[in-house]
Motif scaffolding. Structure first.
Motif, PDB file in Angstrom:
ATOM      1  N   PRO A  52      32.085  24.081  40.471  1.00 58.66           N
ATOM      2  CA  PRO A  52      31.027  24.946  41.017  1.00 58.66           C
ATOM      3  C   PRO A  52      31.566  25.832  42.140  1.00 58.66           C
ATOM      4  O   PRO A  52      32.280  25.354  43.016  1.00 58.66           O
ATOM      5  N   GLY A  70      42.816  21.871  45.659  1.00 55.94           N
ATOM      6  CA  GLY A  70      43.305  20.954  44.640  1.00 55.94           C
ATOM      7  C   GLY A  70      43.685  21.720  43.380  1.00 55.94           C
ATOM      8  O   GLY A  70      43.810  22.951  43.405  1.00 55.94           O
ATOM      9  N   MET A 112      30.129  18.091  41.075  1.00 53.77           N
ATOM     10  CA  MET A 112      29.320  18.465  39.911  1.00 53.77           C
ATOM     11  C   MET A 112      30.190  18.461  38.668  1.00 53.77           C
ATOM     12  O   MET A 112      31.348  18.895  38.722  1.00 53.77           O
ATOM     13  N   GLU A 156      42.470  13.133  42.051  1.00 53.63           N
ATOM     14  CA  GLU A 156      42.664  14.498  42.590  1.00 53.63           C
ATOM     15  C   GLU A 156      44.086  14.650  43.135  1.00 53.63           C
ATOM     16  O   GLU A 156      44.723  15.681  42.940  1.00 53.63           O
ATOM     17  N   THR A 178      42.343  22.771  40.431  1.00 56.29           N
ATOM     18  CA  THR A 178      41.653  23.910  39.817  1.00 56.29           C
ATOM     19  C   THR A 178      41.584  25.114  40.755  1.00 56.29           C
ATOM     20  O   THR A 178      41.794  26.253  40.316  1.00 56.29           O
ATOM     21  N   THR A 179      41.304  24.877  42.019  1.00 59.46           N
ATOM     22  CA  THR A 179      41.237  26.021  42.939  1.00 59.46           C
ATOM     23  C   THR A 179      42.632  26.629  43.136  1.00 59.46           C
ATOM     24  O   THR A 179      42.759  27.852  43.289  1.00 59.46           O
ATOM     25  N   THR A 200      30.097  29.090  44.733  1.00 59.67           N
ATOM     26  CA  THR A 200      28.954  29.900  45.170  1.00 59.67           C
ATOM     27  C   THR A 200      29.184  31.383  44.858  1.00 59.67           C
ATOM     28  O   THR A 200      30.303  31.871  44.995  1.00 59.67           O
ATOM     29  N   VAL A 234      34.426  33.311  46.812  1.00 57.76           N
ATOM     30  CA  VAL A 234      35.420  33.055  47.858  1.00 57.76           C
ATOM     31  C   VAL A 234      35.748  31.575  47.763  1.00 57.76           C
ATOM     32  O   VAL A 234      34.836  30.745  47.716  1.00 57.76           O
ATOM     33  N   PHE A 235      37.028  31.264  47.660  1.00 62.47           N
ATOM     34  CA  PHE A 235      37.361  29.852  47.459  1.00 62.47           C
ATOM     35  C   PHE A 235      38.570  29.442  48.279  1.00 62.47           C
ATOM     36  O   PHE A 235      39.406  30.265  48.640  1.00 62.47           O
ATOM     37  N   GLN A 236      38.595  28.133  48.534  1.00 66.57           N
ATOM     38  CA  GLN A 236      39.704  27.548  49.290  1.00 66.57           C
ATOM     39  C   GLN A 236      40.548  26.736  48.320  1.00 66.57           C
ATOM     40  O   GLN A 236      39.990  25.953  47.532  1.00 66.57           O
ATOM     41  N   GLU A 275      38.990  21.793  34.007  1.00 63.13           N
ATOM     42  CA  GLU A 275      37.654  21.288  34.354  1.00 63.13           C
ATOM     43  C   GLU A 275      36.789  22.453  34.842  1.00 63.13           C
ATOM     44  O   GLU A 275      37.310  23.490  35.259  1.00 63.13           O
ATOM     45  N   PRO A 279      27.875  18.443  46.534  1.00 63.83           N
ATOM     46  CA  PRO A 279      28.285  17.212  45.851  1.00 63.83           C
ATOM     47  C   PRO A 279      29.173  17.532  44.649  1.00 63.83           C
ATOM     48  O   PRO A 279      29.156  18.664  44.166  1.00 63.83           O
TER      49      PRO A 279
HETATM   50  C1  LIG Z   1      27.121  24.141  44.700  1.00 63.25           C
HETATM   51  C2  LIG Z   1      28.569  24.157  45.131  1.00 63.25           C
HETATM   52  C3  LIG Z   1      29.134  25.354  45.507  1.00 63.25           C
HETATM   53  C4  LIG Z   1      30.462  25.398  45.908  1.00 63.25           C
HETATM   54  N1  LIG Z   1      30.978  26.596  46.270  1.00 63.25           N
HETATM   55  C5  LIG Z   1      32.266  26.694  46.615  1.00 63.25           C
HETATM   56  C6  LIG Z   1      32.835  27.959  46.924  1.00 63.25           C
HETATM   57  O1  LIG Z   1      32.168  28.998  46.865  1.00 63.25           O
HETATM   58  N2  LIG Z   1      34.140  27.997  47.284  1.00 63.25           N
HETATM   59  C7  LIG Z   1      34.916  26.852  47.316  1.00 63.25           C
HETATM   60  O2  LIG Z   1      36.113  26.949  47.629  1.00 63.25           O
HETATM   61  N3  LIG Z   1      34.412  25.644  47.008  1.00 63.25           N
HETATM   62  C8  LIG Z   1      33.112  25.539  46.642  1.00 63.25           C
HETATM   63  N4  LIG Z   1      32.603  24.310  46.289  1.00 63.25           N
HETATM   64  C9  LIG Z   1      33.523  23.157  46.247  1.00 63.25           C
HETATM   65  C10 LIG Z   1      34.435  23.292  45.018  1.00 63.25           C
HETATM   66  O3  LIG Z   1      33.678  23.140  43.844  1.00 63.25           O
HETATM   67  C11 LIG Z   1      35.560  22.241  45.067  1.00 63.25           C
HETATM   68  O4  LIG Z   1      36.392  22.565  46.162  1.00 63.25           O
HETATM   69  C12 LIG Z   1      36.403  22.254  43.807  1.00 63.25           C
HETATM   70  O5  LIG Z   1      35.682  21.707  42.744  1.00 63.25           O
HETATM   71  C13 LIG Z   1      37.680  21.475  44.027  1.00 63.25           C
HETATM   72  O6  LIG Z   1      38.400  21.373  42.803  1.00 63.25           O
HETATM   73  P1  LIG Z   1      39.966  21.245  42.814  1.00 63.25           P
HETATM   74  O7  LIG Z   1      40.393  20.814  41.462  1.00 63.25           O
HETATM   75  O8  LIG Z   1      40.616  22.463  43.349  1.00 63.25           O
HETATM   76  O9  LIG Z   1      40.254  20.136  43.904  1.00 63.25           O
HETATM   77  P2  LIG Z   1      40.153  18.559  43.762  1.00 63.25           P
HETATM   78  O10 LIG Z   1      41.444  17.999  44.248  1.00 63.25           O
HETATM   79  O11 LIG Z   1      39.667  18.171  42.408  1.00 63.25           O
HETATM   80  O12 LIG Z   1      39.022  18.229  44.796  1.00 63.25           O
HETATM   81  C14 LIG Z   1      39.088  18.526  46.187  1.00 63.25           C
HETATM   82  C15 LIG Z   1      37.744  18.117  46.785  1.00 63.25           C
HETATM   83  O13 LIG Z   1      36.731  18.969  46.256  1.00 63.25           O
HETATM   84  C16 LIG Z   1      35.572  18.227  45.880  1.00 63.25           C
HETATM   85  N5  LIG Z   1      35.367  18.371  44.420  1.00 63.25           N
HETATM   86  C17 LIG Z   1      36.224  18.035  43.441  1.00 63.25           C
HETATM   87  N6  LIG Z   1      35.723  18.307  42.228  1.00 63.25           N
HETATM   88  C18 LIG Z   1      34.503  18.834  42.437  1.00 63.25           C
HETATM   89  C19 LIG Z   1      33.479  19.304  41.568  1.00 63.25           C
HETATM   90  N7  LIG Z   1      33.597  19.288  40.239  1.00 63.25           N
HETATM   91  N8  LIG Z   1      32.331  19.740  42.136  1.00 63.25           N
HETATM   92  C20 LIG Z   1      32.203  19.808  43.494  1.00 63.25           C
HETATM   93  N9  LIG Z   1      33.144  19.378  44.352  1.00 63.25           N
HETATM   94  C21 LIG Z   1      34.265  18.893  43.835  1.00 63.25           C
HETATM   95  C22 LIG Z   1      35.838  16.799  46.268  1.00 63.25           C
HETATM   96  O14 LIG Z   1      35.260  16.550  47.540  1.00 63.25           O
HETATM   97  C23 LIG Z   1      37.307  16.701  46.400  1.00 63.25           C
HETATM   98  O15 LIG Z   1      37.717  15.738  47.320  1.00 63.25           O
HETATM   99  C24 LIG Z   1      31.269  24.213  45.921  1.00 63.25           C
HETATM  100  C25 LIG Z   1      30.685  23.001  45.534  1.00 63.25           C
HETATM  101  C26 LIG Z   1      29.360  22.971  45.148  1.00 63.25           C
HETATM  102  C27 LIG Z   1      28.749  21.681  44.712  1.00 63.25           C
END
Ligand SMILES: Cc1cc2nc3c(=O)[nH]c(=O)nc-3n(C[C@H](O)[C@H](O)[C@H](O)COP(=O)(O)OP(=O)(O)OC[C@H]3O[C@@H](n4cnc5c(N)ncnc54)[C@H](O)[C@@H]3O)c2cc1C
Ligand code: FES
Length: 284
Positions: free
Chosen positions: A46, A67, A215, A264, A69-70, A48, A62-64, A43, A213
């Motif tokens: 987003p 889940g 995305m 998730e 994808t991260t 930053t 920088v990411f945490q 997938e 939110p």
């Molecule tokens: C504009 C913007 C900038 C961001 N910048 C950063 C960043 O620099 N570093 C960082 O670690 N995280 C950032 N995030 C959040 C990051 O996108 C989510 O942590 C990531 O998508 C989680 O995906 P996952 O599969 O690892 O975890 P998942 O298990 O899929 O999700 C964990 C949590 O992350 C959130 N999330 C899940 N999918 C998405 C998605 N497609 N878009 C946004 N949030 C989601 C939900 O709240 C969910 O509960 C940002 C979000 C936005 C909207």
């Protein structure tokens, strides 16, 4: 394909990765983000743009690892490749000389708000940065932040470093001390951004928050990122991610962030199972 040039662990489950992306590095402005896809079935998420070097042609994220994808992204090392990085996306931060700006970064939000703090500082503002974490070991980028603000204040929830308490308490002390604050910017977990906005509202201090939110396409087509701001539906990807903190419906945002909690959890379990199979195979 986008090459990973460097990777560093900043704290437990928090990584900083430098990616070769010359066009994005040249165009990006403070507050913008990229949509990144690690591999073909993956997938897009987003992230930053925390920093960029237009001459070297690199962006820093920088990411945490929260889940699937991260966590997958966290397995990439220098020399590996990310399939897609699209950007820069979102409206850049509105930067001008406001006067005194308080920039609040909570947890990972320190890295997410880094470029905003830097841009406001370079524009001639007196920037007071308040950075916070649950405890000292989770506090990131302290030294880097010192270089891009006028005053740095640190808070930890457990008191293991800096002020013992929340960044909102530090902000309250600043307000109580009579310092004139022209703008507050808050980046971090939704409850933190909500608390900062609630605190500044009665004082009439303009407050900007960077929302996160869910995305999906980040092009304004799918509506996944909709947030209510001032009673109006706005799309975080093309109209944000920064909004007037006093106008945001934070309860709705929190609810919408949990929309796919079950899926998730399932994907996270798949990641853990796949990784443990890989480790078993390497051991054999
Ligand atoms: C504009 C913007 C900038 C961001 N910048 C950063 C960043 O620099 N570093 C960082 O670690 N995280 C950032 N995030 C959040 C990051 O996108 C989510 O942590 C990531 O998508 C989680 O995906 P996952 O599969 O690892 O975890 P998942 O298990 O899929 O999700 C964990 C949590 O992350 C959130 N999330 C899940 N999918 C998405 C998605 N497609 N878009 C946004 N949030 C989601 C939900 O709240 C969910 O509960 C940002 C979000 C936005 C909207
Ligand atoms: S993510 Fe689809 S409209 Fe914003």
């Amino acid at each position: 394909m986008f090459k990973v040039l460097a990777k560093e662990r900043l704290a437990e489950n928090i990584y900083r990765t430098v990616i070769e992306a010359p066009k994005i590095a040249r165009k990006r402005k403070a507050g913008q983000f990229v949509m990144l896809r690690v591999d073909e079935p993956g997938e897009r998420i987003p992230l930053t743009i925390s920093d960029a070097d237009p001459e070297a042609g690199t962006i820093t994220i920088v990411f945490q690892t929260v889940g699937y994808t991260t966590k997958l992204l966290g397995t990439l090392e220098a020399g590996d490749y990310v399939l897609d990085v699209a950007g820069p996306l979102g409206h850049p931060t509105h930067v001008e000389k406001f006067g005194t700006v308080v920039s609040i970064g909570g947890g990972l939000g320190i890295a997410l708000g880094r470029s905003i703090t830097e841009a406001l500082y370079k524009a001639g503002n007196h920037v007071i940065a308040i950075i916070s974490a649950r405890n000292k070991s989770l506090l990131i980028l302290e030294e880097e932040m010192k270089k891009i603000c006028s005053e740095l204040m640190v808070a930890t929830d457990d008191g293991s470093y800096g002020f013992h308490g929340f960044p909102t308490q530090v902000l309250q002390q600043l307000i109580d001390s009579g310092r004139k604050i022209d703008l507050v910017v808050a980046v971090g977990p939704v409850p933190l951004m909500a608390a900062v906005s609630k605190l500044t509202k009665p004082y009439g201090i303009k407050t900007i928050v960077s929302l996160n939110p869910i995305m999906v396409d980040a092009t304004g087509m799918c509506g996944a990122c909709r947030v209510t701001v001032g009673g109006v539906t706005r799309f975080g990807c093309v109209e944000g991610p920064e909004f007037d903190g006093h106008q945001v419906d934070y309860d709705e945002l929190m609810k919408r962030l949990k929309t796919y909690a079950e899926q998730e959890k399932e994907m996270d379990a798949r990641f853990v199972a796949a990784r443990s199979r890989e480790i078993q195979e390497v051991k054999r």
